[in-house]
Scaffold this motif. Structure first.
Motif, mmCIF file in Angstrom:
data_model
loop_
_atom_site.group_PDB
_atom_site.id
_atom_site.type_symbol
_atom_site.label_atom_id
_atom_site.label_comp_id
_atom_site.label_asym_id
_atom_site.label_seq_id
_atom_site.Cartn_x
_atom_site.Cartn_y
_atom_site.Cartn_z
ATOM 1 N N GLY A 66 0.809 -1.206 0.000
ATOM 2 C CA GLY A 66 0.000 0.000 0.000
ATOM 3 C C GLY A 66 0.845 1.258 0.000
ATOM 4 O O GLY A 66 2.009 1.248 -0.422
ATOM 5 N N THR A 67 0.267 2.361 0.469
ATOM 6 C CA THR A 67 0.933 3.654 0.455
ATOM 7 C C THR A 67 2.308 3.576 1.111
ATOM 8 O O THR A 67 2.469 2.985 2.174
ATOM 9 C CB THR A 67 0.086 4.702 1.182
ATOM 10 N N GLY A 68 3.279 4.201 0.460
ATOM 11 C CA GLY A 68 4.634 4.224 0.991
ATOM 12 C C GLY A 68 5.637 3.897 -0.086
ATOM 13 O O GLY A 68 5.296 3.332 -1.136
ATOM 14 N N SER A 69 6.883 4.257 0.149
ATOM 15 C CA SER A 69 7.965 3.944 -0.770
ATOM 16 C C SER A 69 8.738 2.773 -0.192
ATOM 17 O O SER A 69 9.427 2.911 0.821
ATOM 18 C CB SER A 69 8.887 5.162 -0.947
ATOM 19 N N GLN A 70 8.613 1.614 -0.823
ATOM 20 C CA GLN A 70 9.161 0.376 -0.274
ATOM 21 C C GLN A 70 10.410 -0.080 -1.024
ATOM 22 O O GLN A 70 10.477 -0.001 -2.255
ATOM 23 C CB GLN A 70 8.110 -0.732 -0.330
ATOM 24 N N THR A 71 11.380 -0.567 -0.275
ATOM 25 C CA THR A 71 12.560 -1.209 -0.856
ATOM 26 C C THR A 71 12.695 -2.658 -0.383
ATOM 27 O O THR A 71 13.420 -3.434 -0.979
ATOM 28 C CB THR A 71 13.842 -0.435 -0.496
#
Length: 284
Positions: A29-34
């Motif tokens: 969902g919302t967010g910048s994921q690595t």
């Protein structure tokens, strides 16, 4: 539920003839994921669901920047790139996409706009259906509140981030515009080309003596219990049930199928809580 059951039976009957290569994709969902596998879903959730595949290597955990508008190259473009590469690398022709929260909007953008990007048609063709866990299909009043800069900004920073474009997009009046003009699957709009099946979280339970309050992280559930007071009585602490069920079809509401009739908070619906992972695994 009946329609989903009938479709499931049809798939079982046809599967031997089709010899499908089934794969599963996890879309955060919302967010910048690595590292969404560990930071967003947890390895326990991913591995439990993926164990339902004939070949457990046929799964992918997407990592994209979902702090952007859903159509942005860093959002839908990134998602399309990772799904496209995955289905072609593993010859996937039966893709089950599991999304959470705003990930459902980004996936719905791809399904709704097949001519936007040359990779979209292959993804749509390969997709069996989308299992949308607590999707923010109609937005949330809490996004309105965050954009207005009130107390919700600090309360929901761990879940939403702050005043980014994805939060702005999930304001209820903004989502109403997108649903009417750009997205398919909501009331009065054409159907999506693939099934979009929502799992709806209906409440938040927090009590220090109750074990189910700790699944997914007690402190997260406490935060959602605070914001729950500002939503309709049927809500998961972040999204009202109407929003979660606003696009496609409702697969099930938490109390219908969770162990002991437990509810799923917005955080618990992305974790292996109360048998959710088993249901998603069996669906493969």
């Amino acid at each position: 539920m009946v329609a989903r059951l009938c479709m499931g039976i049809a798939c079982l009957l046809l599967a031997p003839a089709l010899f499908a290569n089934t794969g599963v994709a996890f879309v955060h969902g919302t967010g910048s994921q690595t590292d969404a596998r560990n930071d967003y879903w947890t390895a326990a959730m991913v591995d439990s669901v993926a164990s339902g595949l004939d070949d457990t290597a046929r799964h992918v955990v997407v990592n994209c920047d979902f702090e952007q508008y859903m159509w942005d190259e860093a959002a839908a473009g990134c998602l399309a790139g990772q799904l496209y590469d995955f289905i072609h690398a593993h010859d996937i022709d039966d893709l089950v996409v599991i999304t959470h929260s705003n990930g459902g909007n980004v996936m719905r953008w791809i399904l709704s706009n097949p001519t936007w990007d040359g990779r979209y048609p292959d993804i749509i063709e390969a997709t069996r259906w989308v299992n949308a866990l607590a999707p923010s299909s109609l937005g949330t009043p809490l996004a309105n509140a965050v954009m207005e800069g009130n107390v919700f900004e600090s309360s929901l920073g761990w879940l939403l981030g702050y005043q980014n474009d994805a939060v702005r997009m999930q304001q209820t009046h903004w989502m109403a515009h997108y649903n009417q003009n750009w997205l398919l699957g909501t009331d009065g709009r054409p159907s999506l080309p693939r099934g979009f099946w929502s799992v709806v979280g209906s409440n938040v339970r927090v009590a220090v003596w109750s074990g189910n309050s700790y699944c997914g992280g007690y402190h997260y559930n406490v935060g959602l219990a605070v914001t729950q007071a500002w939503l309709d009585s049927c809500a998961d602490g972040f999204l009202e049930c109407d929003s979660q069920s606003g696009a496609g079809h409702v697969w099930f509401e938490d109390t219908w199928m969770m162990d002991n009739g437990y509810v799923l908070s917005h955080n618990q619906s992305r974790r292996p809580c109360f048998g959710l992972d088993n249901i998603l695994r069996d669906d493969l």
